[in-house]
Design a protein around this motif. Structure first.
Motif, PDB file in Angstrom:
ATOM      1  N   HIS A  47       0.785  -1.229   0.000  1.00 22.89           N
ATOM      2  CA  HIS A  47       0.000   0.000   0.000  1.00 22.89           C
ATOM      3  C   HIS A  47       0.821   1.286   0.000  1.00 22.89           C
ATOM      4  O   HIS A  47       0.331   2.311  -0.462  1.00 22.89           O
ATOM      5  CB  HIS A  47      -0.978  -0.001   1.177  1.00 22.89           C
ATOM      6  CG  HIS A  47      -1.994  -1.096   1.062  1.00 22.89           C
ATOM      7  ND1 HIS A  47      -2.986  -1.075   0.116  1.00 22.89           N
ATOM      8  CD2 HIS A  47      -2.136  -2.255   1.732  1.00 22.89           C
ATOM      9  CE1 HIS A  47      -3.713  -2.170   0.232  1.00 22.89           C
ATOM     10  NE2 HIS A  47      -3.214  -2.905   1.192  1.00 22.89           N
ATOM     11  N   LEU A  48       2.028   1.236   0.497  1.00 26.57           N
ATOM     12  CA  LEU A  48       2.849   2.440   0.471  1.00 26.57           C
ATOM     13  C   LEU A  48       3.823   2.423  -0.697  1.00 26.57           C
ATOM     14  O   LEU A  48       4.057   3.441  -1.331  1.00 26.57           O
ATOM     15  CB  LEU A  48       3.594   2.620   1.795  1.00 26.57           C
ATOM     16  CG  LEU A  48       2.691   2.806   3.020  1.00 26.57           C
ATOM     17  CD1 LEU A  48       3.506   2.915   4.284  1.00 26.57           C
ATOM     18  CD2 LEU A  48       1.800   4.019   2.852  1.00 26.57           C
ATOM     19  N   GLU A  49       4.383   1.256  -0.967  1.00 24.82           N
ATOM     20  CA  GLU A  49       5.296   1.137  -2.102  1.00 24.82           C
ATOM     21  C   GLU A  49       4.560   0.758  -3.386  1.00 24.82           C
ATOM     22  O   GLU A  49       5.148   0.749  -4.455  1.00 24.82           O
ATOM     23  CB  GLU A  49       6.380   0.089  -1.806  1.00 24.82           C
ATOM     24  CG  GLU A  49       7.282   0.457  -0.641  1.00 24.82           C
ATOM     25  CD  GLU A  49       8.104   1.694  -0.924  1.00 24.82           C
ATOM     26  OE1 GLU A  49       8.515   1.892  -2.079  1.00 24.82           O
ATOM     27  OE2 GLU A  49       8.329   2.470   0.014  1.00 24.82           O
ATOM     28  N   ASP A  50       3.275   0.388  -3.274  1.00 24.75           N
ATOM     29  CA  ASP A  50       2.416   0.050  -4.408  1.00 24.75           C
ATOM     30  C   ASP A  50       2.960  -1.117  -5.232  1.00 24.75           C
ATOM     31  O   ASP A  50       2.855  -1.128  -6.458  1.00 24.75           O
ATOM     32  CB  ASP A  50       2.176   1.278  -5.293  1.00 24.75           C
ATOM     33  CG  ASP A  50       0.917   1.140  -6.140  1.00 24.75           C
ATOM     34  OD1 ASP A  50      -0.007   0.435  -5.704  1.00 24.75           O
ATOM     35  OD2 ASP A  50       0.876   1.734  -7.231  1.00 24.75           O
ATOM     36  N   LEU A  51       3.534  -2.112  -4.555  1.00 23.52           N
ATOM     37  CA  LEU A  51       3.983  -3.316  -5.249  1.00 23.52           C
ATOM     38  C   LEU A  51       2.797  -4.259  -5.423  1.00 23.52           C
ATOM     39  O   LEU A  51       1.859  -4.251  -4.629  1.00 23.52           O
ATOM     40  CB  LEU A  51       5.082  -4.025  -4.451  1.00 23.52           C
ATOM     41  CG  LEU A  51       6.406  -3.298  -4.281  1.00 23.52           C
ATOM     42  CD1 LEU A  51       7.391  -4.176  -3.527  1.00 23.52           C
ATOM     43  CD2 LEU A  51       6.991  -2.887  -5.619  1.00 23.52           C
ATOM     44  N   SER A  52       2.860  -5.078  -6.424  1.00 23.68           N
ATOM     45  CA  SER A  52       1.813  -6.075  -6.644  1.00 23.68           C
ATOM     46  C   SER A  52       1.976  -7.200  -5.627  1.00 23.68           C
ATOM     47  O   SER A  52       3.004  -7.299  -4.937  1.00 23.68           O
ATOM     48  CB  SER A  52       1.920  -6.641  -8.056  1.00 23.68           C
ATOM     49  OG  SER A  52       3.089  -7.439  -8.170  1.00 23.68           O
ATOM     50  N   VAL A  53       0.973  -8.052  -5.555  1.00 21.20           N
ATOM     51  CA  VAL A  53       1.049  -9.218  -4.677  1.00 21.20           C
ATOM     52  C   VAL A  53       2.236 -10.078  -5.088  1.00 21.20           C
ATOM     53  O   VAL A  53       3.015 -10.536  -4.249  1.00 21.20           O
ATOM     54  CB  VAL A  53      -0.269 -10.036  -4.729  1.00 21.20           C
ATOM     55  CG1 VAL A  53      -0.122 -11.359  -4.012  1.00 21.20           C
ATOM     56  CG2 VAL A  53      -1.416  -9.232  -4.146  1.00 21.20           C
ATOM     57  N   ARG A  54       2.391 -10.278  -6.382  1.00 15.51           N
ATOM     58  CA  ARG A  54       3.484 -11.114  -6.889  1.00 15.51           C
ATOM     59  C   ARG A  54       4.843 -10.522  -6.519  1.00 15.51           C
ATOM     60  O   ARG A  54       5.746 -11.228  -6.067  1.00 15.51           O
ATOM     61  CB  ARG A  54       3.367 -11.258  -8.406  1.00 15.51           C
ATOM     62  CG  ARG A  54       4.557 -12.010  -9.004  1.00 15.51           C
ATOM     63  CD  ARG A  54       4.394 -12.243 -10.455  1.00 15.51           C
ATOM     64  NE  ARG A  54       3.478 -13.375 -10.545  1.00 15.51           N
ATOM     65  CZ  ARG A  54       2.776 -13.688 -11.608  1.00 15.51           C
ATOM     66  NH1 ARG A  54       2.877 -12.963 -12.681  1.00 15.51           N
ATOM     67  NH2 ARG A  54       1.982 -14.730 -11.622  1.00 15.51           N
ATOM     68  N   GLU A  55       5.007  -9.216  -6.720  1.00 15.41           N
ATOM     69  CA  GLU A  55       6.280  -8.564  -6.407  1.00 15.41           C
ATOM     70  C   GLU A  55       6.576  -8.637  -4.911  1.00 15.41           C
ATOM     71  O   GLU A  55       7.711  -8.893  -4.495  1.00 15.41           O
ATOM     72  CB  GLU A  55       6.252  -7.100  -6.861  1.00 15.41           C
ATOM     73  CG  GLU A  55       6.194  -6.931  -8.364  1.00 15.41           C
ATOM     74  CD  GLU A  55       5.782  -5.536  -8.801  1.00 15.41           C
ATOM     75  OE1 GLU A  55       6.169  -5.150  -9.913  1.00 15.41           O
ATOM     76  OE2 GLU A  55       5.072  -4.832  -8.047  1.00 15.41           O
ATOM     77  N   THR A  56       5.540  -8.434  -4.102  1.00 18.67           N
ATOM     78  CA  THR A  56       5.707  -8.502  -2.648  1.00 18.67           C
ATOM     79  C   THR A  56       6.095  -9.914  -2.228  1.00 18.67           C
ATOM     80  O   THR A  56       6.983 -10.097  -1.399  1.00 18.67           O
ATOM     81  CB  THR A  56       4.417  -8.056  -1.939  1.00 18.67           C
ATOM     82  OG1 THR A  56       4.089  -6.734  -2.372  1.00 18.67           O
ATOM     83  CG2 THR A  56       4.568  -8.068  -0.434  1.00 18.67           C
ATOM     84  N   ALA A  57       5.415 -10.899  -2.804  1.00 17.15           N
ATOM     85  CA  ALA A  57       5.717 -12.296  -2.482  1.00 17.15           C
ATOM     86  C   ALA A  57       7.159 -12.636  -2.830  1.00 17.15           C
ATOM     87  O   ALA A  57       7.868 -13.277  -2.043  1.00 17.15           O
ATOM     88  CB  ALA A  57       4.752 -13.220  -3.220  1.00 17.15           C
ATOM     89  N   ALA A  58       7.605 -12.199  -3.995  1.00 20.13           N
ATOM     90  CA  ALA A  58       8.980 -12.483  -4.409  1.00 20.13           C
ATOM     91  C   ALA A  58       9.981 -11.798  -3.480  1.00 20.13           C
ATOM     92  O   ALA A  58      10.989 -12.401  -3.096  1.00 20.13           O
ATOM     93  CB  ALA A  58       9.195 -12.036  -5.850  1.00 20.13           C
ATOM     94  N   LEU A  59       9.711 -10.577  -3.126  1.00 23.06           N
ATOM     95  CA  LEU A  59      10.628  -9.816  -2.287  1.00 23.06           C
ATOM     96  C   LEU A  59      10.744 -10.403  -0.881  1.00 23.06           C
ATOM     97  O   LEU A  59      11.828 -10.465  -0.306  1.00 23.06           O
ATOM     98  CB  LEU A  59      10.164  -8.360  -2.203  1.00 23.06           C
ATOM     99  CG  LEU A  59      11.135  -7.359  -1.620  1.00 23.06           C
ATOM    100  CD1 LEU A  59      12.391  -7.259  -2.470  1.00 23.06           C
ATOM    101  CD2 LEU A  59      10.478  -5.997  -1.524  1.00 23.06           C
ATOM    102  N   LEU A  60       9.612 -10.874  -0.332  1.00 17.73           N
ATOM    103  CA  LEU A  60       9.602 -11.395   1.035  1.00 17.73           C
ATOM    104  C   LEU A  60       9.757 -12.912   1.104  1.00 17.73           C
ATOM    105  O   LEU A  60       9.731 -13.486   2.190  1.00 17.73           O
ATOM    106  CB  LEU A  60       8.299 -10.989   1.740  1.00 17.73           C
ATOM    107  CG  LEU A  60       8.079  -9.494   1.928  1.00 17.73           C
ATOM    108  CD1 LEU A  60       6.717  -9.235   2.550  1.00 17.73           C
ATOM    109  CD2 LEU A  60       9.182  -8.885   2.768  1.00 17.73           C
ATOM    110  N   HIS A  61       9.873 -13.549  -0.050  1.00 22.57           N
ATOM    111  CA  HIS A  61       9.991 -15.012  -0.116  1.00 22.57           C
ATOM    112  C   HIS A  61       8.797 -15.684   0.556  1.00 22.57           C
ATOM    113  O   HIS A  61       8.950 -16.607   1.370  1.00 22.57           O
ATOM    114  CB  HIS A  61      11.309 -15.497   0.500  1.00 22.57           C
ATOM    115  CG  HIS A  61      12.515 -14.884  -0.120  1.00 22.57           C
ATOM    116  ND1 HIS A  61      12.938 -15.201  -1.388  1.00 22.57           N
ATOM    117  CD2 HIS A  61      13.364 -13.932   0.340  1.00 22.57           C
ATOM    118  CE1 HIS A  61      14.008 -14.496  -1.672  1.00 22.57           C
ATOM    119  NE2 HIS A  61      14.283 -13.699  -0.655  1.00 22.57           N
TER     120      HIS A  61
END
Length: 188
Positions: free
Chosen positions: A128-142
């Motif tokens: 919500h603050l960085e506006d990443l997609s679910v997929r991008e967030t999942a990849a970043l946080l493993h």
């Protein structure tokens, strides 16, 4: 992006952009907002790890991204509206003047974020603050995409509780639900 993905993106934009724009116009009605929505969906689709070998496969993915981006925008605007309504409800002598107290609300939000579990906080901030997609967030946080959705949902709900931004409860009490056994279960 690989050369093949570049080719698919080029062909998709050249051949299917009018159809994608028409679909976006059905969602937002405003021509400029529709162009922005298509652009956001294209970026979300082709910046990630997805690799497409055909225009139809890429178009299908972009169409889903159009709907997702549109719904995300509605949710974001709804949360923004709640924040504005909350601020507007304060008496004039209590409402902070942004020029005088630039961090008042930010401090409150920061404190509420700090109260969240680490993964929920990370998902809320990235989504919500960085506006990443679910997929991008999942990849970043493993994490799996489902876990990102769950942590984000839990985090937003907790923030709403902590900040008092939850919509009021309905005037009517909740209707109890009674489970009825299926026909085959009743035969005994």
């Amino acid at each position: 992006m690989t050369r093949r993905s570049d080719d698919v993106l080029d062909r998709l934009v050249r051949d299917r952009y009018p159809a994608l724009l028409a679909r976006a116009r059905l969602l937002v009605h405003d021509p400029t907002a529709a162009q922005d929505l298509v652009q956001d969906a294209l970026v979300a689709t082709f910046v990630g790890r997805a690799r497409f070998t055909s225009v139809p496969a890429a178009e299908q993915y972009v169409r889903r991204a159009l709907a997702t981006r549109y719904v995300d925008g509605l949710r974001r605007r709804g949360r923004e509206r709640l924040g504005v309504e909350r601020l507007a409800a304060l008496p004039a002598d209590v409402a902070p003047d942004p020029a005088d107290t630039p961090t008042g609300l930010a401090d409150e939000v920061e404190a509420a974020l700090a109260a969240l579990a680490p993964r929920a906080r990370a998902c809320v901030v990235l989504r919500h603050l960085e506006d990443l997609s679910v997929r991008e967030t999942a990849a970043l946080l493993h994490l799996s995409e489902g876990a990102v959705k769950r942590y984000t949902s839990d985090g937003v709900r907790a923030l709403g509780d902590l900040l008092g931004a939850r919509p009021p409860a309905p005037d009517h009490p909740e209707v109890p639900v009674h489970l009825v056994p299926a026909q085959e279960d009743r035969r005994g």
